[in-house]
Design a protein around this motif. Structure first.
Motif: not given
Length: 307
Positions: A91-113
């Motif tokens: 899983k570490e090859e495909f996904f990485k968790g990130f902090h809520y404060s980064e949500l608006e700044d990230t350029v990567s494809e991402n989702f929340s759950l």
């Protein structure tokens, strides 16, 4: 509507996990599965699900009822297709968790759950019992706000954050039910499968099974609980729920086993006994048949929420 209010009032809702997740590398998981319910909101990129690979658009949500196995594609142009078991070891090859404060700044494809349980009288998985398939929730400001609040409060150190998470998880379940009713989704399933919540004898059976998973749960015992004949109890249970009682019992035993594997250090042998299996080898065979992975790997794995 009164019937739905009674059902909602009977629900025991419990928050499990929440996360913001970056997609580092696109992939397809052929049989994504979790015991609890999962709601994903796509913030950026692509998300597809089902045999037809239906597209979830940015800002939309995918709801996966607990116990439902589904083909899910995360990201654009996946280069690999993995089973849930294979994914867990990589899983570490495909996904990485990130902090809520980064949500608006990230350029990567991402989702929340958010991952949660909702059980009628704390006994039976509500959404699973309705036999609902995974489905898209189109843009909903209310649900989006609830999900964001849960994720933010779950990592907060402010006073009362756990209470806020609990309240909003309750609200999340209510809003999902309201969305289904408002948009007239799964009308036939709701009409057919919600009736048994009104039968007190069946509720007694659910409660008895929950409290006696390691004991005798034969049809003879269940017949005594419901005060019906042994010959009739299987037909009665299936008529109201759509499944026979022994299949339901095995699912409840395995669901409890997953919980124990995730939250305790008990041996697989002891867990098998605690959920009603005297033969450890048989328990392990049935576990793998139901979940697609050995019990030991379920213990070692972290779910998608822990990337």
């Amino acid at each position: 509507m009164e019937d739905y209010n009674k059902i909602i009032e009977s629900l025991g809702v419990k928050f499990h996990k929440s996360k913001n997740v970056k997609i580092l590398q696109s992939l397809n998981i052929s049989n994504f599965y979790d015991v609890e319910n999962t709601i994903l909101i796509l913030n950026k990129g692509e998300l597809r699900f089902g045999e037809e690979q239906e597209l979830v658009k940015e800002g939309e949500m995918l709801f996966i009822p607990g116990g439902k196995s589904v083909n899910v594609t995360f990201g654009s142009n996946p280069v690999e297709s993995l089973s849930n078991d294979e994914y867990m070891s990589r899983k570490e090859e495909f996904f990485k968790g990130f902090h809520y404060s980064e949500l608006e700044d990230t350029v990567s494809e991402n989702f929340s759950l958010v991952n949660f349980e909702a059980k009628v009288f704390d006994s039976v998985n509500f959404f699973t019992s309705l036999d609902l398939p995974p489905f898209i929730i189109h843009k909903s400001d209310r649900l989006t706000t609830i999900i964001r609040t849960i994720i933010k409060e779950n990592v907060s150190e402010l006073a009362g954050s756990e209470r806020v998470v609990k309240i909003n998880t309750d609200y999340l379940v209510v809003e999902i039910v309201r969305y289904i009713i408002k948009n007239r989704l799964f009308v036939e399933q709701l009409a057919t499968n919600s009736t048994y919540f009104k039968d007190p004898r069946l509720i007694d059976i659910f409660a008895y099974i929950k409290e006696n998973l390691n004991g005798d749960l034969s049809n003879k015992v269940l017949a005594n609980v419901a005060n019906v004949s042994e010959d009739y109890v299987g037909q009665y249970f299936k008529m109201l729920t759509g499944i026979n009682p022994q299949d339901y019992i095995e699912y409840q035993r395995m669901e409890k086993a997953v919980q124990l594997l995730r939250t305790t250090k008990k041996s697989i042998r002891d867990i098998g006994k605690e959920v009603g299996y005297k033969d450890t080898a048989y328990f392990c065979r049935r576990f793998k048949m139901m979940f697609g992975i050995p019990a030991g790997k379920m213990r070692r794995r972290e779910s998608l929420m822990n990337v």
